[in-house]
Design a protein around this motif. Structure first.
Motif, short mmCIF file in Angstrom:
data_model
loop_
_atom_site.label_atom_id
_atom_site.label_comp_id
_atom_site.label_asym_id
_atom_site.label_seq_id
_atom_site.Cartn_x
_atom_site.Cartn_y
_atom_site.Cartn_z
N GLY A 4 83.34 59.01 12.89
CA GLY A 4 83.47 57.96 11.98
C GLY A 4 84.57 56.76 11.49
N ILE A 5 84.64 55.66 11.77
CA ILE A 5 85.12 54.64 11.95
C ILE A 5 85.21 53.98 10.59
N ALA A 52 81.56 49.97 9.15
CA ALA A 52 81.36 50.67 9.37
C ALA A 52 80.32 51.57 10.88
N ASN A 53 80.81 52.48 11.42
CA ASN A 53 79.99 52.68 12.90
C ASN A 53 79.37 53.25 12.42
N SER A 54 78.13 53.83 13.57
CA SER A 54 76.51 54.41 13.74
C SER A 54 77.93 55.61 13.04
N LEU A 88 85.79 41.72 22.11
CA LEU A 88 85.50 41.87 20.35
C LEU A 88 83.92 42.74 21.01
N TYR A 89 83.19 41.93 21.56
CA TYR A 89 82.18 42.65 21.77
C TYR A 89 82.08 44.14 22.32
N LEU A 90 83.43 44.37 23.20
CA LEU A 90 83.78 45.41 24.49
C LEU A 90 84.18 46.66 23.15
N ARG A 95 81.27 47.73 20.85
CA ARG A 95 80.45 48.97 21.08
C ARG A 95 81.58 50.39 21.77
N ALA A 96 83.05 50.31 21.41
CA ALA A 96 83.38 51.15 22.26
C ALA A 96 83.33 52.09 20.69
N ILE A 97 84.07 50.91 19.64
CA ILE A 97 84.18 52.44 18.05
C ILE A 97 83.07 52.31 18.10
#
Length: 213
Positions: A114-115, A130-132, A101-103, A106-108
């Motif tokens: 924007g996701i 919400a991603n960066s 999940l951490y991987l 990080r990928a997302i």
């Protein structure tokens, strides 16, 4: 110190994996099913039992206990050891899942697009992730975004035909691809090409929507 234990078929560990069931050795000196491990012989082990850690299909390893005195292991002993092995298996599986999940996060989070992920089972389909890139595109921080419905990005500009397309797709649990007028935190307008997709669990129940900006 450490030692390498062979898991070939002619060892207790290997036989435990091969049989996928508990193996009991009451007297290592007279055991004929497999060769005695040099490690066990060196420490003058007489009796022992071993169980598989994990499922038969995907074992993580073998958990074994040994005694320098000959003894008979009871069903309670086996059940107790297997219970410990099951706890170890759950811990390993959880650790692997957390790493996975951490991987993924990080990928997302490193994606240029924007996701946004919403919870389809909560009232008003609130944003739960919400991603960066969403923060950079909108000027809002994740803490300001989480818990809101995506419509807050349209501000008062709700009279857009594309919004009805989104509502219909969400109601029908289908994908849609539209371009909507959104507004940043500072009030500036930006056109947002949005792809929305439903997410279903293994039982076919809708759990989330993913929006890619």
């Amino acid at each position: 110190e450490t030692a390498t234990v062979d898991v070939k078929y002619n060892t207790q560990a290997g036989d435990t994996l091969l049989q996928s069931e508990p193996v009991i050795v009451e007297n290592l000196r007279t055991e004929t099913r497999f060769d005695g491990s040099s490690l066990l012989l060196e420490h003058q082990i007489m009796s022992g039992m071993s169980v598989v850690i994990g499922s038969r299909e995907k074992p993580f390893g073998v958990l074994a206990v040994h005694s320098i005195k000959q003894r008979q292991f009871s069903t309670d002993d086996i059940n107790f050891l297997q219970a410990i092995a099951n706890i170890l298996a759950m811990a390993v599986e959880r650790h692997r899942s957390e790493e996975h999940l951490y991987l993924l996060e990080r990928a997302i989070n490193s994606a240029n697009n924007g996701i946004i992920i919403t919870d389809a089972n909560q009232p008003d389909n609130p944003i739960i992730y919400a991603n960066s890139a969403v923060e950079e595109n909108t000027g809002y921080s994740a803490s300001e975004i989480i818990g809101q419905n995506c419509r807050f990005l349209q501000g008062k500009d709700r009279n857009q035909p594309e919004i009805n397309i989104i509502r219909d797709a969400i109601a029908a649990q289908k994908e849609c691809n539209v371009t909507v007028r959104n507004y940043r935190k500072n009030g500036s307008l930006f056109l947002n090409e949005l792809f929305i997709s439903p997410v279903f669990n293994t039982k076919g129940k809708l759990t989330n929507f993913i929006g890619i900006q």
